[in-house]
Design a protein around this motif. Structure first.
Motif, short mmCIF file in Angstrom:
data_model
loop_
_atom_site.label_atom_id
_atom_site.label_comp_id
_atom_site.label_asym_id
_atom_site.label_seq_id
_atom_site.Cartn_x
_atom_site.Cartn_y
_atom_site.Cartn_z
N TYR A 184 40.25 32.01 45.64
CA TYR A 184 41.22 33.07 45.96
C TYR A 184 42.20 32.60 47.02
O TYR A 184 43.40 32.91 46.96
CB TYR A 184 40.47 34.32 46.42
CG TYR A 184 41.33 35.54 46.48
CD1 TYR A 184 42.08 35.94 45.39
CD2 TYR A 184 41.41 36.30 47.64
CE1 TYR A 184 42.89 37.07 45.44
CE2 TYR A 184 42.20 37.43 47.71
CZ TYR A 184 42.94 37.81 46.61
OH TYR A 184 43.74 38.93 46.66
N GLY B 38 31.82 38.62 40.24
CA GLY B 38 32.91 37.76 40.70
C GLY B 38 33.09 36.55 39.81
O GLY B 38 34.22 36.16 39.51
N LEU C 186 42.20 38.68 41.05
CA LEU C 186 41.11 39.47 41.61
C LEU C 186 41.58 40.80 42.18
O LEU C 186 40.77 41.58 42.67
CB LEU C 186 40.38 38.68 42.70
CG LEU C 186 39.66 37.41 42.26
CD1 LEU C 186 39.04 36.73 43.46
CD2 LEU C 186 38.61 37.71 41.22
#
Length: 472
Positions: free
Chosen positions: A36, A157, A166
């Motif tokens: 991320y 996840g 996300l």
């Protein structure tokens, strides 16, 4: 006067769902934090630094603010601290979804630690609301939600990271936290109203240092060491498993699988250790036993060179790890008055969070100088130090409980009916009974009319029974 139970099933259900959503959402993000951060523009050289800082960021403000939130909860009621934590989680997740840079995500994580803390707020609520005889089971059920969320979060996840975005996950967690906060406002009730408690019903609230002294610095230091060792194992474990696999690409599935096995053991152990604490009433003894077994399993993993052998060891480690936090929090609640338990639980929680923050931070930095196997050995020694440090206070608490109460301290692994014949209380001296006694006018076989019945040697001290009290 015996405390009346006020923790309803609906209250426990709301707390369980709130903790599950909180932990699952955060754990879904933690394993994929480097990915991320890379999507937010972090370079290959700095992505690890940004990811490590973002993972550790909530723990420090949470450790600082948890005792303060707990004291506020004692004044206005722990219900509002649960609502505050859910709204703080909602705000933090919305900021994470809106973050366009690694620095923005790091700031959102700091907001999460400052205003969030759903698990800690729920533990303070349970410590205040549950009755004396059921507080251990309630804390066990509460922490089972954390284990279930930690088990389900990484799976979610891993499935969502393939989409490359996300933000829907973060927005979904924010909306779920907002909805749960609204439901808690309506359905969750305060276990007490501290502002309307009768005069003299509770001691004067002490400062944070005084609260720590009344709980005991040694138990608090033991909880810090236990979490320091267990959470310090996390950044080391991937490298440790990589040393044992034949090919490096096999390390990922093994690390994920062993992580899931440990949290599965925690999910099972949370409920079991809660019942043990309620039966014994001695959470410090439980903490010594559980930390000792946890240390043995960690040290055994450092000595084992066969991957399949790690599976049962990780399960036992997770099973016993489930007792650490709830036992320390139960002990802290036992030391507090009825209207100050949230503050005491908050102080104990801050020591656990301190270990949770410093353990991974220092262990990850030490891996520059140490091999993963040596790192696992050191973390096991830290957990073993907890058992040694708490042995003397645990023995003193057991002796004090035995001398000041008629309750028999239950022994783990031993059925209740083996320990006592009187439902958990010490059986008093048996009343001597007359032998060969018979009612006047009723002849017993083998005795003549002038027979004198034999009596117990203690019959002189026995209270005579009225023959008329016997049924015809």
């Amino acid at each position: 006067m015996r405390e009346q139970p006020v923790l309803r099933r609906t209250d426990m259900g709301l707390l369980w769902i709130s903790q599950f959503v909180n932990t699952a959402g955060l754990m879904a993000l933690v394993p994929i934090m480097p990915l991320y951060m890379a999507s937010l523009g972090a370079s290959d050289a700095t992505v690890g630094v940004w990811a490590g800082a973002a993972i550790a960021a909530p723990a420090l403000p949470l450790a600082i603010t948890t005792p303060l939130w707990g004291r506020l909860g004692d004044r206005i009621g722990p219900k509002w601290m649960v609502v505050r934590a859910l709204l703080g989680l909602c705000l933090a997740m919305a900021l994470m979804a809106a973050a366009g840079s690694p620095l923005g995500l790091l700031a959102a994580r700091i907001v999460q630690g400052t205003f969030g803390g759903v698990v800690e707020a729920a533990a303070a609520y349970v410590g205040s609301a549950a009755s004396e005889g059921s507080r251990g089971r309630a804390l066990g059920r509460s922490y089972s939600a954390t284990a279930a969320g930690a088990l389900a979060g990484p799976v979610a996840g891993g499935m969502l990271v393939a989409t490359g975005d996300l933000r829907p996950l973060l927005i979904g967690i924010a909306l779920a936290a907002l909805l749960l906060g609204a439901v808690c406002v309506v359905r969750l009730r305060n276990p007490h109203d501290a502002r309307r408690s009768p005069a003299g019903a509770e001691p004067v609230r002490a400062g944070l240092v005084s609260v720590g002294a009344r709980i005991g610095w040694i138990p608090l230091a033991g909880g810090f060491l236990a979490f320091f060792g267990v959470y310090g194992l996390i950044p080391i474990y991937a490298g440790f498993v990589t040393e044992l696999v034949a090919e490096p690409q096999q390390a990922g599935p093994w690390v994920g699988g062993l992580h899931a096995v440990m949290w599965g053991g925690t999910l099972v152990g949370s409920l079991w250790w809660g019942r043990v604490n309620d039966r014994t009433g001695l959470p410090l003894r439980t903490l010594v036993i559980a930390s000792g077994i946890t240390a043995v399993t960690v040290l055994a993993q450092a000595a084992v060179g066969w991957l399949p052998a790690l599976v049962p060891l990780r399960f036992i480690q997770g099973f016993c790890f489930a007792a650490l936090a709830q036992s320390l929090l139960l002990y802290a609640s036992q030391r507090a008055g009825q209207h100050e338990r949230a503050g005491y639980v908050g102080v104990a929680n801050s020591f656990l969070l301190g270990g949770q923050f410093l353990g991974p931070l220092l262990a990850g930095g030490a891996m520059v100088l140490l091999t993963p196997s040596v790192g696992v050995l050191i973390t096991g020694i830290c957990v073993a130090a907890t058992a040694l440090l708490l042995s003397a206070p645990a023995i003193a608490a057991a002796r004090a409980a035995g001398s000041g109460s008629a309750r028999v301290p239950a022994i783990p692994f031993v059925p209740q009916h083996w320990r006592t014949r009187s439902g958990g209380r010490l059986a008093g001296p048996r009343r001597p009974r007359l032998r060969n006694w018979s009612r006047p006018g009723r002849r017993v076989r083998g005795q003549g009319p002038g027979h004198v019945p034999a009596v117990s040697p203690h019959a002189a001290t026995a209270r005579p029974r009225d023959p008329r009290s016997r049924a015809g």
